[in-house]
Design a protein around this motif. Structure first.
Motif, PDB file in Angstrom:
ATOM      1  N   SER A 209      -6.555   0.472  -8.510  1.00  0.00           N
ATOM      2  CA  SER A 209      -6.706   1.549  -7.546  1.00  0.00           C
ATOM      3  C   SER A 209      -7.430   2.727  -8.173  1.00  0.00           C
ATOM      4  O   SER A 209      -7.107   3.164  -9.258  1.00  0.00           O
ATOM      5  CB  SER A 209      -5.322   2.010  -7.063  1.00  0.00           C
ATOM      6  OG  SER A 209      -5.439   3.180  -6.302  1.00  0.00           O
TER       7      SER A 209
ATOM      8  N   SER B  81      -0.902   8.214  -8.679  1.00  0.00           N
ATOM      9  CA  SER B  81      -1.015   6.781  -8.435  1.00  0.00           C
ATOM     10  C   SER B  81      -0.585   6.051  -9.701  1.00  0.00           C
ATOM     11  O   SER B  81      -0.840   6.532 -10.812  1.00  0.00           O
ATOM     12  CB  SER B  81      -2.467   6.418  -8.092  1.00  0.00           C
ATOM     13  OG  SER B  81      -2.626   5.012  -8.054  1.00  0.00           O
TER      14      SER B  81
ATOM     15  N   PRO C 230      -3.158   4.471  -0.785  1.00  0.00           N
ATOM     16  CA  PRO C 230      -2.935   3.294   0.062  1.00  0.00           C
ATOM     17  C   PRO C 230      -3.654   2.049  -0.453  1.00  0.00           C
ATOM     18  O   PRO C 230      -4.763   1.721  -0.054  1.00  0.00           O
ATOM     19  CB  PRO C 230      -3.476   3.739   1.425  1.00  0.00           C
ATOM     20  CG  PRO C 230      -3.450   5.223   1.388  1.00  0.00           C
ATOM     21  CD  PRO C 230      -3.746   5.572  -0.039  1.00  0.00           C
ATOM     22  N   THR C 231      -3.007   1.356  -1.347  1.00  0.00           N
ATOM     23  CA  THR C 231      -3.510   0.092  -1.870  1.00  0.00           C
ATOM     24  C   THR C 231      -2.327  -0.797  -2.159  1.00  0.00           C
ATOM     25  O   THR C 231      -1.240  -0.302  -2.449  1.00  0.00           O
ATOM     26  CB  THR C 231      -4.346   0.306  -3.143  1.00  0.00           C
ATOM     27  OG1 THR C 231      -4.853  -0.942  -3.600  1.00  0.00           O
ATOM     28  CG2 THR C 231      -3.523   0.916  -4.256  1.00  0.00           C
ATOM     29  N   LEU C 232      -2.474  -2.071  -2.048  1.00  0.00           N
ATOM     30  CA  LEU C 232      -1.355  -2.970  -2.263  1.00  0.00           C
ATOM     31  C   LEU C 232      -0.797  -2.791  -3.660  1.00  0.00           C
ATOM     32  O   LEU C 232      -1.531  -2.616  -4.630  1.00  0.00           O
ATOM     33  CB  LEU C 232      -1.794  -4.421  -2.068  1.00  0.00           C
ATOM     34  CG  LEU C 232      -2.142  -4.823  -0.633  1.00  0.00           C
ATOM     35  CD1 LEU C 232      -2.598  -6.266  -0.593  1.00  0.00           C
ATOM     36  CD2 LEU C 232      -0.940  -4.630   0.292  1.00  0.00           C
TER      37      LEU C 232
ATOM     38  N   SER D  52       6.967  -1.189   4.070  1.00  0.00           N
ATOM     39  CA  SER D  52       5.632  -0.794   3.637  1.00  0.00           C
ATOM     40  C   SER D  52       5.010  -1.915   2.821  1.00  0.00           C
ATOM     41  O   SER D  52       5.713  -2.671   2.141  1.00  0.00           O
ATOM     42  CB  SER D  52       5.707   0.468   2.771  1.00  0.00           C
ATOM     43  OG  SER D  52       4.437   0.820   2.254  1.00  0.00           O
ATOM     44  N   THR D  53       3.694  -2.010   2.881  1.00  0.00           N
ATOM     45  CA  THR D  53       2.980  -2.954   2.019  1.00  0.00           C
ATOM     46  C   THR D  53       2.216  -2.233   0.916  1.00  0.00           C
ATOM     47  O   THR D  53       1.609  -2.874   0.060  1.00  0.00           O
ATOM     48  CB  THR D  53       1.991  -3.816   2.835  1.00  0.00           C
ATOM     49  OG1 THR D  53       1.095  -2.960   3.545  1.00  0.00           O
ATOM     50  CG2 THR D  53       2.739  -4.711   3.805  1.00  0.00           C
ATOM     51  N   ASP D  54       2.230  -0.883   0.926  1.00  0.00           N
ATOM     52  CA  ASP D  54       1.474  -0.137  -0.079  1.00  0.00           C
ATOM     53  C   ASP D  54       2.286   0.951  -0.776  1.00  0.00           C
ATOM     54  O   ASP D  54       1.744   1.687  -1.600  1.00  0.00           O
ATOM     55  CB  ASP D  54       0.218   0.475   0.545  1.00  0.00           C
ATOM     56  CG  ASP D  54       0.520   1.436   1.697  1.00  0.00           C
ATOM     57  OD1 ASP D  54       1.696   1.862   1.834  1.00  0.00           O
ATOM     58  OD2 ASP D  54      -0.409   1.765   2.455  1.00  0.00           O
TER      59      ASP D  54
END
Length: 437
Positions: free
Chosen positions: A393, A305, A384-386, A53-55
């Motif tokens: 975010s 988050s 879904p944010t890096l 995953s990247t996020d």
């Protein structure tokens, strides 16, 4: 959907139990035990799955990167083989990714550590061998790696105490015990400063959840570190069952401004729920500084988050240099190991722990907590944010933010009632500097 496991980007159930994370460049890799099939009621995993995953929110299945029973040749016991608690380290000196895991029989009669390695994180992983670390039986295990590349095996020795041993330069064997910690399992070490270590773990109650444990060592190295119990790192509804989970890994996330936040990874073994352990799921939770600066605590949220807890993560923890008394009672000494000084704990284990079997009845509060919370689905880690942009975010999140003035006010109040005037002044001063930045 309630009653289901989290899904990967192909719509398939995520099977990565007892695992951990490793970041390679901009990609996170989540590895863990494959499907735990209910073989004779033993819930056996025979392989290791890998997801990327990247996020930290959307996961892609990379595949079964190690097939234990098929690959573990030369074993002195017959197959099938149990694989639990897989952990992967990158050995820069050798250019290898080394996988270590609790290797055993279905009935836990051969408690050892299996070793495999690969040149790429996604494999193929080649079987190396199985070891009895330092000649001792090894059950639940984790690993720890210092910034200089030195690595350690952290494991439950005969379910009597935790043994910590350096790994050899190639990470394929151990070189002798250097520290012992009180009896626990599911161990995971994290290091918030150069002279402070914490060890997150659980009691021994089989598949049943129990209260979390958090040990601290004021030391510059785990070699010879003395581990002491801290304040219970959870409170409120579900705290006595670690929010229906057991620890497997703690990892850090760094915000753009340099703030470091720790995240707890836990397995929800679901023994008392529909489908039992074969439907086990996961929960990831913020592991944050206590408002009074005395260590860390888990904060429960159904969906969250990291940016929600950015300000809270900035609270300085006062256990970092060992100069401040921890203020926790010290109980009977643990048996020493190979000449090491004995370790101590004030822990009182819950009913059923002594036998290391799952109590026939759910622990107090389990049913109520399960009915109020969606405990069969993984708590959302982040929007879904890096990960590198986590602090900025602002997309949909249902977890309440922690305003700066609320943190400062609560911390100031905690400081006023702390055990000593000196500590109160230190907490207030350090928070004032941190939160004004």
């Amino acid at each position: 959907m309630p009653g289901t496991l989290p899904l990967d980007d192909a719509g398939k159930e995520v099977q990565a139990h007892g695992g951990g994370l490793l970041k390679v460049k901009d990609t996170w890799y989540w590895f863990g035990e494959s499907y735990k099939r209910p073989l004779l009621g033993d819930f056996l995993s025979e392989g290791v799955n890998l997801y990327s995953s990247t996020d930290l929110a959307t996961w892609h299945y990379e595949g079964l990167v190690f097939n234990g029973t098929a690959q573990m040749t030369g074993m002195p016991v017959d197959p099938p083989y149990r694989i639990e608690r897989p952990k992967i380290l990158y050995n820069a000196a050798y250019g290898d990714f080394v996988m270590l895991f609790h290797a055993d029989t279905p009935k836990f009669t051969f408690p050892t550590v299996g070793v495999a390695r690969a040149k790429d994180i996604t494999g193929p992983y080649e079987w190396v061998h199985v070891i009895h670390p330092d000649g001792l039986n090894s059950f639940d295990m984790g690993v720890w790696q210092e910034d200089d590349g030195s690595a350690y095996l952290v494991r439950s020795v005969n379910n009597e105490y935790v043994g910590i041993s350096p790994l050899s330069p190639d990470y394929t064997t151990t070189t002798g015990l250097v520290s012992t910690a009180p009896r626990c399992e599911g161990p995971s070490i994290f290091k918030p400063s150069a002279d402070s270590y914490f060890l997150m773990a659980s009691h021994l109650t089989g598949w049943a959840p129990n209260p979390p444990l958090l040990y601290h060592a004021a030391a510059t190295s785990v070699n010879g570190a003395v581990w002491r119990n801290t304040t219970t790192p959870a409170s409120g509804d579900g705290a006595n069952i670690t929010y229906n989970s057991q620890s497997t890994f703690v990892f850090s996330l760094t915000f753009e401004d340099g703030t470091v936040m720790y995240i707890y990874m836990g397995d929800r073994w679901n023994f008392y729920g529909p489908g039992k352990v074969e439907k086990a799921s996961y929960v990831w939770l913020p592991l944050l500084p206590r408002l009074d600066g005395r260590g860390y605590e888990l904060v429960y949220a159904e969906k969250w988050s990291p940016s929600d807890y950015h300000e809270r993560a900035r609270i300085p923890v006062l256990y970092n240099n060992g100069s401040t008394a921890e203020g926790v009672s010290v109980g009977p000494a643990m048996p020493s190991a190979q000449g090491l000084g004995s370790q101590s704990s004030s822990v009182t284990e819950p009913a059923g722990a002594a036998a290391e079997v799952t109590p026939s009845k759910p622990p107090a509060g389990w049913q109520a907590f399960a009915s109020r919370h969606n405990t069969t689905v993984q708590a959302r880690v982040m929007t879904p944010t890096l990960a590198g942009n986590a602090s900025s975010s602002s997309n949909a999140s249902t977890a309440p933010a922690v305003p700066r003035n609320s943190v400062a006010s609560a911390a100031a109040s905690a400081a006023q009632i702390s055990s000593t005037e000196t500590m109160a002044r230190k907490i207030a001063d350090t928070l004032s500097v941190a939160l004004s930045g």
